[in-house]
Design a protein around this motif. Structure first.
Motif, PDB file in Angstrom:
ATOM      1  N   UNK A  97       4.919   3.674 -13.657  1.00 44.74           N
ATOM      2  CA  UNK A  97       5.675   3.873 -12.412  1.00 44.74           C
ATOM      3  C   UNK A  97       5.567   2.656 -11.503  1.00 44.74           C
ATOM      4  N   UNK A  98       4.386   2.049 -11.455  1.00 42.63           N
ATOM      5  CA  UNK A  98       4.195   0.866 -10.612  1.00 42.63           C
ATOM      6  C   UNK A  98       5.128  -0.270 -11.030  1.00 42.63           C
ATOM      7  N   UNK A  99       5.414  -0.351 -12.320  1.00 46.46           N
ATOM      8  CA  UNK A  99       6.315  -1.401 -12.804  1.00 46.46           C
ATOM      9  C   UNK A  99       7.741  -1.218 -12.288  1.00 46.46           C
ATOM     10  N   UNK A 100       8.084  -0.002 -11.899  1.00 46.84           N
ATOM     11  CA  UNK A 100       9.447   0.294 -11.452  1.00 46.84           C
ATOM     12  C   UNK A 100       9.624   0.235  -9.945  1.00 46.84           C
ATOM     13  N   UNK A 101       8.569  -0.073  -9.229  1.00 43.25           N
ATOM     14  CA  UNK A 101       8.668  -0.165  -7.768  1.00 43.25           C
ATOM     15  C   UNK A 101       9.009  -1.607  -7.400  1.00 43.25           C
ATOM     16  N   UNK A 102      10.154  -1.792  -6.745  1.00 37.08           N
ATOM     17  CA  UNK A 102      10.514  -3.165  -6.355  1.00 37.08           C
ATOM     18  C   UNK A 102       9.554  -3.714  -5.308  1.00 37.08           C
ATOM     19  N   UNK A 103       9.319  -4.995  -5.407  1.00 34.62           N
ATOM     20  CA  UNK A 103       8.453  -5.660  -4.423  1.00 34.62           C
ATOM     21  C   UNK A 103       9.128  -5.566  -3.054  1.00 34.62           C
ATOM     22  N   UNK A 104       8.407  -5.106  -2.041  1.00 34.57           N
ATOM     23  CA  UNK A 104       9.025  -4.952  -0.712  1.00 34.57           C
ATOM     24  C   UNK A 104       9.426  -6.292  -0.114  1.00 34.57           C
ATOM     25  N   UNK A 105      10.493  -6.248   0.633  1.00 36.93           N
ATOM     26  CA  UNK A 105      10.993  -7.467   1.282  1.00 36.93           C
ATOM     27  C   UNK A 105      10.903  -7.366   2.796  1.00 36.93           C
ATOM     28  N   UNK A 106      10.346  -6.271   3.299  1.00 39.50           N
ATOM     29  CA  UNK A 106      10.211  -6.056   4.735  1.00 39.50           C
ATOM     30  C   UNK A 106       9.391  -7.180   5.358  1.00 39.50           C
ATOM     31  N   UNK A 107       9.945  -7.819   6.369  1.00 36.24           N
ATOM     32  CA  UNK A 107       9.260  -8.933   7.020  1.00 36.24           C
ATOM     33  C   UNK A 107       7.961  -8.444   7.662  1.00 36.24           C
ATOM     34  N   UNK A 108       6.901  -9.208   7.464  1.00 34.73           N
ATOM     35  CA  UNK A 108       5.614  -8.885   8.046  1.00 34.73           C
ATOM     36  C   UNK A 108       4.754  -7.980   7.184  1.00 34.73           C
ATOM     37  N   UNK A 109       5.309  -7.499   6.083  1.00 34.60           N
ATOM     38  CA  UNK A 109       4.558  -6.610   5.206  1.00 34.60           C
ATOM     39  C   UNK A 109       3.605  -7.433   4.350  1.00 34.60           C
ATOM     40  N   UNK A 110       2.374  -6.968   4.237  1.00 33.75           N
ATOM     41  CA  UNK A 110       1.375  -7.654   3.432  1.00 33.75           C
ATOM     42  C   UNK A 110       1.545  -7.179   1.986  1.00 33.75           C
ATOM     43  N   UNK A 111       1.924  -8.075   1.113  1.00 33.44           N
ATOM     44  CA  UNK A 111       2.177  -7.712  -0.273  1.00 33.44           C
ATOM     45  C   UNK A 111       1.102  -8.344  -1.144  1.00 33.44           C
ATOM     46  N   UNK A 112       0.393  -7.520  -1.855  1.00 32.03           N
ATOM     47  CA  UNK A 112      -0.587  -8.011  -2.820  1.00 32.03           C
ATOM     48  C   UNK A 112       0.151  -8.131  -4.154  1.00 32.03           C
ATOM     49  N   UNK A 113       0.545  -9.342  -4.440  1.00 32.97           N
ATOM     50  CA  UNK A 113       1.449  -9.650  -5.553  1.00 32.97           C
ATOM     51  C   UNK A 113       1.013  -9.073  -6.906  1.00 32.97           C
ATOM     52  N   UNK A 114      -0.273  -9.102  -7.190  1.00 41.11           N
ATOM     53  CA  UNK A 114      -0.751  -8.684  -8.513  1.00 41.11           C
ATOM     54  C   UNK A 114      -0.428  -7.234  -8.847  1.00 41.11           C
ATOM     55  N   UNK A 115      -0.258  -6.398  -7.827  1.00 39.12           N
ATOM     56  CA  UNK A 115       0.051  -4.985  -8.087  1.00 39.12           C
ATOM     57  C   UNK A 115       1.494  -4.793  -8.537  1.00 39.12           C
ATOM     58  N   UNK A 116       2.310  -5.804  -8.353  1.00 42.10           N
ATOM     59  CA  UNK A 116       3.691  -5.763  -8.827  1.00 42.10           C
ATOM     60  C   UNK A 116       3.742  -6.546 -10.129  1.00 42.10           C
TER      61      UNK A 116
END
Length: 163
Positions: A97-116
């Protein structure tokens, strides 16, 4: 740093899990809060619950986080918990399921890249390999190799599939 005046997250790193959970729960009750801080607070509260031996509450917090915003980190944390509970089918389901979640593009959101992609792919290799489903393990490894050809974990796994 005085502990009374510190960032509430420090309580987690200092091992004050009950205090951290209490303080972050207060934060979550505030009317106005920044979405990334909300998600981070939920993740940390979940980790506190797990450290305190309350895995069910940990999962409850993660599911609550998914209701706020689908997030690959939250999904991977659920998968990790299910993996530790030896509920491998559920762990596989959540990593997929995690593979199907698009990486968020919301400005200011902290994205931990490795989880995508990286973490779910690596874990799917391990889980499938361990249950003897080598063809699926190899499939996920090939996907990881395509995206992360120089990652040390991907290179290590490459040795498994050369034989």
């Amino acid at each position: 740093i005085k502990k009374e005046k510190c960032n509430k997250v420090y309580y987690y790193y200092w091992g004050y899990y009950k205090k951290c959970k209490l303080e972050l729960s207060k934060f979550l009750k505030m009317k106005y809060k920044f979405l990334p801080n909300t998600i981070d607070a939920i993740l940390i509260i979940s980790k506190c619950c797990e450290k305190l031996g309350d895995v069910e509450s940990s999962k409850k917090w993660l599911y609550e986080g998914l209701n706020i915003m689908p997030n690959a980190e939250i999904v991977c944390e659920l998968a990790r918990i299910y993996e530790r509970q030896e509920l491998i089918d559920l762990a596989i389901y959540f990593y997929q399921s995690a593979l199907n979640i698009p990486k968020p593009t919301l400005q200011g959101l902290f994205v931990r890249e490795d989880y995508y992609y990286l973490i779910p792919l690596l874990q799917l290799v391990v889980l499938h390999y361990n249950i003897g489903n080598i063809s699926s393990a190899k499939l996920y490894h090939e996907q990881a190799k395509k995206l992360y050809p120089y990652n040390k974990h991907v290179l290590y796994n490459e040795k498994l599939f050369k034989y």
